[in-house]
Structure formats: structure tokens, C-alpha cells
Design an enzyme around this catalytic site. Sequence first.
Site, PDB file in Angstrom:
ATOM      1  N   CYS A   1      76.514  52.878   6.752  1.00 46.62           N
ATOM      2  CA  CYS A   1      75.104  53.250   6.649  1.00 46.62           C
ATOM      3  C   CYS A   1      74.536  52.922   5.259  1.00 46.62           C
ATOM      4  O   CYS A   1      74.391  51.755   4.934  1.00 46.62           O
ATOM      5  CB  CYS A   1      74.919  54.705   7.066  1.00 46.62           C
ATOM      6  SG  CYS A   1      73.275  55.003   7.665  1.00 46.62           S
TER       7      CYS A   1
ATOM      8  N   HIS B   1      77.454  56.423  11.473  1.00 44.45           N
ATOM      9  CA  HIS B   1      78.345  57.345  10.739  1.00 44.45           C
ATOM     10  C   HIS B   1      79.618  57.630  11.547  1.00 44.45           C
ATOM     11  O   HIS B   1      79.675  58.656  12.240  1.00 44.45           O
ATOM     12  CB  HIS B   1      77.626  58.670  10.478  1.00 44.45           C
ATOM     13  CG  HIS B   1      76.646  58.644   9.359  1.00 44.45           C
ATOM     14  ND1 HIS B   1      76.920  59.172   8.109  1.00 44.45           N
ATOM     15  CD2 HIS B   1      75.398  58.142   9.285  1.00 44.45           C
ATOM     16  CE1 HIS B   1      75.868  59.011   7.318  1.00 44.45           C
ATOM     17  NE2 HIS B   1      74.927  58.383   8.014  1.00 44.45           N
TER      18      HIS B   1
ATOM     19  N   GLU C   1      82.355  58.804  10.633  1.00 44.76           N
ATOM     20  CA  GLU C   1      83.060  60.007  10.145  1.00 44.76           C
ATOM     21  C   GLU C   1      82.535  61.277  10.803  1.00 44.76           C
ATOM     22  O   GLU C   1      83.130  62.338  10.659  1.00 44.76           O
ATOM     23  CB  GLU C   1      82.954  60.090   8.608  1.00 44.76           C
ATOM     24  CG  GLU C   1      81.637  60.610   8.047  1.00 44.76           C
ATOM     25  CD  GLU C   1      80.479  59.614   8.126  1.00 44.76           C
ATOM     26  OE1 GLU C   1      80.651  58.517   8.705  1.00 44.76           O
ATOM     27  OE2 GLU C   1      79.388  59.954   7.619  1.00 44.76           O
TER      28      GLU C   1
END
Length: 193
Positions: free
Chosen positions: A77, A170, A172
Amino acid sequence: MRIGVLAVQGDFGKHRDMLLRLDIEALLVRTPQALAQCDGVIIPGGESTTLTTVMQKHGLWQPLQEFGRRKVIFGTCAGLIIVANEVPGHAHSTLDLIDITVARNAYGRQVDSFIDTVKLELQGAAHTMEGVFIRAPKIVACGNSVHILGHYRKDVVAAENEHILVCTFHPELTDDTALHRYFLHKVSRHLHD
Ligand code: GLN
């Protein structure tokens, strides 16, 4: 293998959690000295303008640029914006490490953030995962040195060149470790080259 997560701003904690789940030693990087101990580094999502300013203030800009020419960086990102060659209209310089042109905030404002399925192709195997897009950028052009790894609808959302791996969302923030494992594989390949 020791992996650094740039920890000056943004979503570094979740990346570290992901690495720990994969049994990888994760180092939070705030200084050039910490960076020098890493085999690969993640630049997390956050706010690219703030990240850039803080990286420059901490003397990390030049060292990260040199790092990305020899070792592996995963930019997610805002991290993708920072490693890109070209970000039209962006008031800051970028690390210029991967030949992609990026449009910031290309899906709209914060309220237009969304989660949807992205299709990846990692090491020849198709993989779908949830993409969490938060004021996400778009990769609007890729040079010849860039290999495309994933799409959301018609948009390229994951790509790589020799040293740099990027995605516009994202990874994660999900339980899916596929992209992090792919990054670790890329780091380990470079270690043994
Ligand atoms: N909109 C942010 C920027 O342009 C990126 C958002 C993110 O990293 N989730 O820097």
C-alpha cells in the site's frame, strides 16, 4: 533469516505478528544500523507522505534505496507508493526501485475502503485471498522488468521485479500468509544466490 519491518509510521505491528506466526525473527527498523542487520524488509501501509518525511528525518532514505538494489523489499500500500518509479502529482520523491506508475487514493476516500477477493498467481499456482483495500493506490502502468502477480477485477494489485515485491492492499490484516510466505521465499532465494 532476519526480516525487518520499517517501524516509523503505519501498520508495522501487524506485519511483525504475521512474521512471528511464520516463525521468523522480525526486527522493527527505525535506524540504518537496524536495517543493516536485515536480509529483507517490509515497508508497511500507512501514509506515504508522512512515511517519506519520517524516513528522511531518520536517515533511512538513502540506506533503504541501496538496500532495495541488493536485497529484497516488500512494499504494501503506502510502502508500494514509496518504492515506485513514478507517482504523478506526488509532491515527494520516491525510492525509484520498481518500474511501476502509481495513482494514489485511486479507489476514493477513506469511506470507500473495501474488502474483496483478489486473484494471485504465486510460483505458478493460482491463489485467491481477501484483499483489504484502505485508501488504496492503483498500479496504472508496469514496465517490462515487472512481473504481474495478481489482479482485482482488471487492476494489477500485486507485482515484482528482481528485488522488489509490491501489493496495493493490506495482506497483514487477514489470516492469509501466502504473500508473506512468497516474500520470504524471495528473500531466501537471494540469500543463496
Ligand atoms: N492513501 C495512502 C497514501 O497515499 C495509502 C493508504 C494505505 O497505505 N493504506 O499514502
